[in-house]
Design a protein around this motif. Structure first.
Motif, PDB file in Angstrom:
ATOM      1  N   ASP A 166      29.330  36.107  52.233  1.00  0.00           N
ATOM      2  CA  ASP A 166      29.386  37.422  51.578  1.00  0.00           C
ATOM      3  C   ASP A 166      30.833  37.870  51.365  1.00  0.00           C
ATOM      4  O   ASP A 166      31.185  38.347  50.284  1.00  0.00           O
ATOM      5  CB  ASP A 166      28.627  38.468  52.402  1.00  0.00           C
ATOM      6  CG  ASP A 166      27.117  38.327  52.312  1.00  0.00           C
ATOM      7  OD1 ASP A 166      26.620  37.667  51.366  1.00  0.00           O
ATOM      8  OD2 ASP A 166      26.424  38.872  53.199  1.00  0.00           O
ATOM      9  N   ALA A 167      31.662  37.719  52.386  1.00  0.00           N
ATOM     10  CA  ALA A 167      33.067  38.134  52.272  1.00  0.00           C
ATOM     11  C   ALA A 167      33.801  37.290  51.239  1.00  0.00           C
ATOM     12  O   ALA A 167      34.593  37.806  50.444  1.00  0.00           O
ATOM     13  CB  ALA A 167      33.754  38.032  53.638  1.00  0.00           C
ATOM     14  N   ALA A 168      33.537  35.988  51.215  1.00  0.00           N
ATOM     15  CA  ALA A 168      34.186  35.114  50.236  1.00  0.00           C
ATOM     16  C   ALA A 168      33.722  35.446  48.821  1.00  0.00           C
ATOM     17  O   ALA A 168      34.537  35.492  47.884  1.00  0.00           O
ATOM     18  CB  ALA A 168      33.902  33.651  50.565  1.00  0.00           C
ATOM     19  N   ALA A 169      32.441  35.692  48.650  1.00  0.00           N
ATOM     20  CA  ALA A 169      31.916  36.033  47.328  1.00  0.00           C
ATOM     21  C   ALA A 169      32.540  37.328  46.816  1.00  0.00           C
ATOM     22  O   ALA A 169      32.914  37.430  45.641  1.00  0.00           O
ATOM     23  CB  ALA A 169      30.388  36.158  47.381  1.00  0.00           C
ATOM     24  N   GLU A 170      32.678  38.295  47.696  1.00  0.00           N
ATOM     25  CA  GLU A 170      33.315  39.562  47.316  1.00  0.00           C
ATOM     26  C   GLU A 170      34.768  39.334  46.904  1.00  0.00           C
ATOM     27  O   GLU A 170      35.242  39.873  45.905  1.00  0.00           O
ATOM     28  CB  GLU A 170      33.236  40.548  48.479  1.00  0.00           C
ATOM     29  CG  GLU A 170      33.807  41.912  48.159  1.00  0.00           C
ATOM     30  CD  GLU A 170      33.687  42.868  49.334  1.00  0.00           C
ATOM     31  OE1 GLU A 170      34.672  43.606  49.587  1.00  0.00           O
ATOM     32  OE2 GLU A 170      32.632  42.886  49.993  1.00  0.00           O
ATOM     33  N   ALA A 171      35.487  38.520  47.657  1.00  0.00           N
ATOM     34  CA  ALA A 171      36.895  38.242  47.349  1.00  0.00           C
ATOM     35  C   ALA A 171      37.040  37.512  46.023  1.00  0.00           C
ATOM     36  O   ALA A 171      37.902  37.857  45.205  1.00  0.00           O
ATOM     37  CB  ALA A 171      37.535  37.432  48.474  1.00  0.00           C
ATOM     38  N   PHE A 172      36.193  36.525  45.765  1.00  0.00           N
ATOM     39  CA  PHE A 172      36.318  35.728  44.542  1.00  0.00           C
ATOM     40  C   PHE A 172      35.821  36.480  43.307  1.00  0.00           C
ATOM     41  O   PHE A 172      36.032  36.015  42.182  1.00  0.00           O
ATOM     42  CB  PHE A 172      35.660  34.360  44.704  1.00  0.00           C
ATOM     43  CG  PHE A 172      36.577  33.361  45.347  1.00  0.00           C
ATOM     44  CD1 PHE A 172      37.383  32.545  44.582  1.00  0.00           C
ATOM     45  CD2 PHE A 172      36.676  33.275  46.728  1.00  0.00           C
ATOM     46  CE1 PHE A 172      38.263  31.635  45.164  1.00  0.00           C
ATOM     47  CE2 PHE A 172      37.548  32.383  47.337  1.00  0.00           C
ATOM     48  CZ  PHE A 172      38.348  31.561  46.549  1.00  0.00           C
ATOM     49  N   ALA A 173      35.232  37.651  43.500  1.00  0.00           N
ATOM     50  CA  ALA A 173      34.869  38.502  42.360  1.00  0.00           C
ATOM     51  C   ALA A 173      36.065  39.330  41.891  1.00  0.00           C
ATOM     52  O   ALA A 173      36.035  39.900  40.804  1.00  0.00           O
ATOM     53  CB  ALA A 173      33.711  39.421  42.747  1.00  0.00           C
ATOM     54  N   ARG A 174      37.125  39.395  42.694  1.00  0.00           N
ATOM     55  CA  ARG A 174      38.277  40.261  42.409  1.00  0.00           C
ATOM     56  C   ARG A 174      39.213  39.775  41.304  1.00  0.00           C
ATOM     57  O   ARG A 174      39.609  40.567  40.448  1.00  0.00           O
ATOM     58  CB  ARG A 174      39.090  40.493  43.683  1.00  0.00           C
ATOM     59  CG  ARG A 174      38.407  41.410  44.666  1.00  0.00           C
ATOM     60  CD  ARG A 174      39.224  41.659  45.922  1.00  0.00           C
ATOM     61  NE  ARG A 174      40.642  41.850  45.687  1.00  0.00           N
ATOM     62  CZ  ARG A 174      41.599  41.484  46.539  1.00  0.00           C
ATOM     63  NH1 ARG A 174      41.274  40.897  47.680  1.00  0.00           N
ATOM     64  NH2 ARG A 174      42.855  41.699  46.270  1.00  0.00           N
ATOM     65  N   PRO A 175      39.669  38.515  41.300  1.00  0.00           N
ATOM     66  CA  PRO A 175      40.702  38.133  40.329  1.00  0.00           C
ATOM     67  C   PRO A 175      40.183  38.136  38.885  1.00  0.00           C
ATOM     68  O   PRO A 175      39.067  37.695  38.621  1.00  0.00           O
ATOM     69  CB  PRO A 175      41.114  36.725  40.757  1.00  0.00           C
ATOM     70  CG  PRO A 175      40.003  36.202  41.585  1.00  0.00           C
ATOM     71  CD  PRO A 175      39.325  37.392  42.177  1.00  0.00           C
ATOM     72  N   THR A 176      41.009  38.658  38.002  1.00  0.00           N
ATOM     73  CA  THR A 176      40.687  38.683  36.573  1.00  0.00           C
ATOM     74  C   THR A 176      41.961  38.407  35.779  1.00  0.00           C
ATOM     75  O   THR A 176      43.076  38.504  36.309  1.00  0.00           O
ATOM     76  CB  THR A 176      40.132  40.063  36.140  1.00  0.00           C
ATOM     77  OG1 THR A 176      41.111  41.062  36.418  1.00  0.00           O
ATOM     78  CG2 THR A 176      38.823  40.388  36.843  1.00  0.00           C
ATOM     79  N   GLY A 177      41.775  38.076  34.525  1.00  0.00           N
ATOM     80  CA  GLY A 177      42.902  37.921  33.607  1.00  0.00           C
ATOM     81  C   GLY A 177      44.013  37.056  34.153  1.00  0.00           C
ATOM     82  O   GLY A 177      43.797  35.939  34.620  1.00  0.00           O
ATOM     83  N   GLU A 178      45.210  37.598  34.112  1.00  0.00           N
ATOM     84  CA  GLU A 178      46.420  36.893  34.534  1.00  0.00           C
ATOM     85  C   GLU A 178      46.360  36.443  35.992  1.00  0.00           C
ATOM     86  O   GLU A 178      46.941  35.429  36.374  1.00  0.00           O
ATOM     87  CB  GLU A 178      47.625  37.814  34.311  1.00  0.00           C
ATOM     88  CG  GLU A 178      48.954  37.203  34.647  1.00  0.00           C
ATOM     89  CD  GLU A 178      50.091  38.189  34.406  1.00  0.00           C
ATOM     90  OE1 GLU A 178      50.658  38.673  35.411  1.00  0.00           O
ATOM     91  OE2 GLU A 178      50.395  38.467  33.231  1.00  0.00           O
ATOM     92  N   GLN A 179      45.662  37.201  36.838  1.00  0.00           N
ATOM     93  CA  GLN A 179      45.572  36.856  38.262  1.00  0.00           C
ATOM     94  C   GLN A 179      44.987  35.461  38.483  1.00  0.00           C
ATOM     95  O   GLN A 179      45.302  34.800  39.465  1.00  0.00           O
ATOM     96  CB  GLN A 179      44.711  37.877  39.008  1.00  0.00           C
ATOM     97  CG  GLN A 179      45.325  39.246  39.089  1.00  0.00           C
ATOM     98  CD  GLN A 179      44.362  40.241  39.701  1.00  0.00           C
ATOM     99  OE1 GLN A 179      43.152  40.188  39.443  1.00  0.00           O
ATOM    100  NE2 GLN A 179      44.898  41.152  40.504  1.00  0.00           N
ATOM    101  N   LEU A 180      44.143  35.015  37.559  1.00  0.00           N
ATOM    102  CA  LEU A 180      43.514  33.705  37.705  1.00  0.00           C
ATOM    103  C   LEU A 180      44.531  32.569  37.647  1.00  0.00           C
ATOM    104  O   LEU A 180      44.269  31.472  38.139  1.00  0.00           O
ATOM    105  CB  LEU A 180      42.438  33.506  36.637  1.00  0.00           C
ATOM    106  CG  LEU A 180      41.224  34.418  36.789  1.00  0.00           C
ATOM    107  CD1 LEU A 180      40.372  34.375  35.535  1.00  0.00           C
ATOM    108  CD2 LEU A 180      40.414  34.024  38.019  1.00  0.00           C
ATOM    109  N   SER A 181      45.704  32.818  37.060  1.00  0.00           N
ATOM    110  CA  SER A 181      46.736  31.780  36.975  1.00  0.00           C
ATOM    111  C   SER A 181      47.772  31.880  38.097  1.00  0.00           C
ATOM    112  O   SER A 181      48.654  31.027  38.201  1.00  0.00           O
ATOM    113  CB  SER A 181      47.441  31.830  35.614  1.00  0.00           C
ATOM    114  OG  SER A 181      48.169  33.032  35.495  1.00  0.00           O
TER     115      SER A 181
END
Length: 185
Positions: A137-152
């Motif tokens: 659950d904690a990992a899924a919540e964290a991996f929902a956070r990055p978007t756009g430029e953050q993914l690089s």
């Protein structure tokens, strides 16, 4: 699966995995079949939550402590590893995001030493289920956070392998799904 090892307090050492699995971020796995191109950044959370329920089912199996062969983890041990992978990958992603675009360096993590230190083979499946579900659950919540430029944004592992937030998600998803394949989960 083969018979349950005689003494669950000391099943003997598992064979260390010295493979370099970083290639799974760019090409399909011939064993478990995961194609990293099918792992969208916005799909990592869904994959992790599905894996969480599949691991919970694995932990309920009567053969959870049975090693399929000498030196190979049991479903219980793979599940304990998956719990810890969730924590490590969540921590690495958070480190990348906290770096605000600057490349960060990850601390080394020795999965085999962790398995011995935490005595994965001695885990209580019911206790582990709760820990594993919370970690997913904690990992899924964290991996929902990055978007756009953050993914690089990137992080560098102690062996020099570089991951972006996006490729870390692919690597992570492969790890947990491959181990479900290992235990036929």
């Amino acid at each position: 699966m083969s018979d349950v090892y005689a003494d669950p307090s000391d099943p003997g050492p598992a064979t260390p995995d010295t493979s370099d699995w970083t290639w799974v971020v760019s090409r399909p796995c011939p064993d478990c079949g995961l194609d990293p191109d099918d792992v969208r950044p916005d799909g990592v959370t869904e994959i992790l939550l599905d894996a969480k329920s599949r691991y919970a089912a694995v932990l309920a199996r009567s053969d959870v402590r049975a090693r399929p062969s000498a030196g190979v983890w049991s479903p219980l041990e793979y599940s304990a590893h998956a719990r810890d992978v969730c924590d490590v990958m969540r921590g690495r992603l958070e480190q990348i995001l906290d770096g605000d675009g600057a490349a960060v360096r990850f601390a080394n993590w020795d999965q085999d030493a962790t398995a011995v230190e935490k005595a994965y083979w001695r885990a209580d499946p019911d206790v582990l289920r709760g820990e594993l579900e919370a970690a997913f659950d904690a990992a899924a919540e964290a991996f929902a956070r990055p978007t756009g430029e953050q993914l690089s944004w990137s992080g560098i592992r102690s062996d020099g392998s570089t991951f972006t937030a996006q490729t870390l998600g692919r690597y992570f998803v492969h790890d947990v799904l491959h181990h479900l394949w290992d235990v036929r989960g």
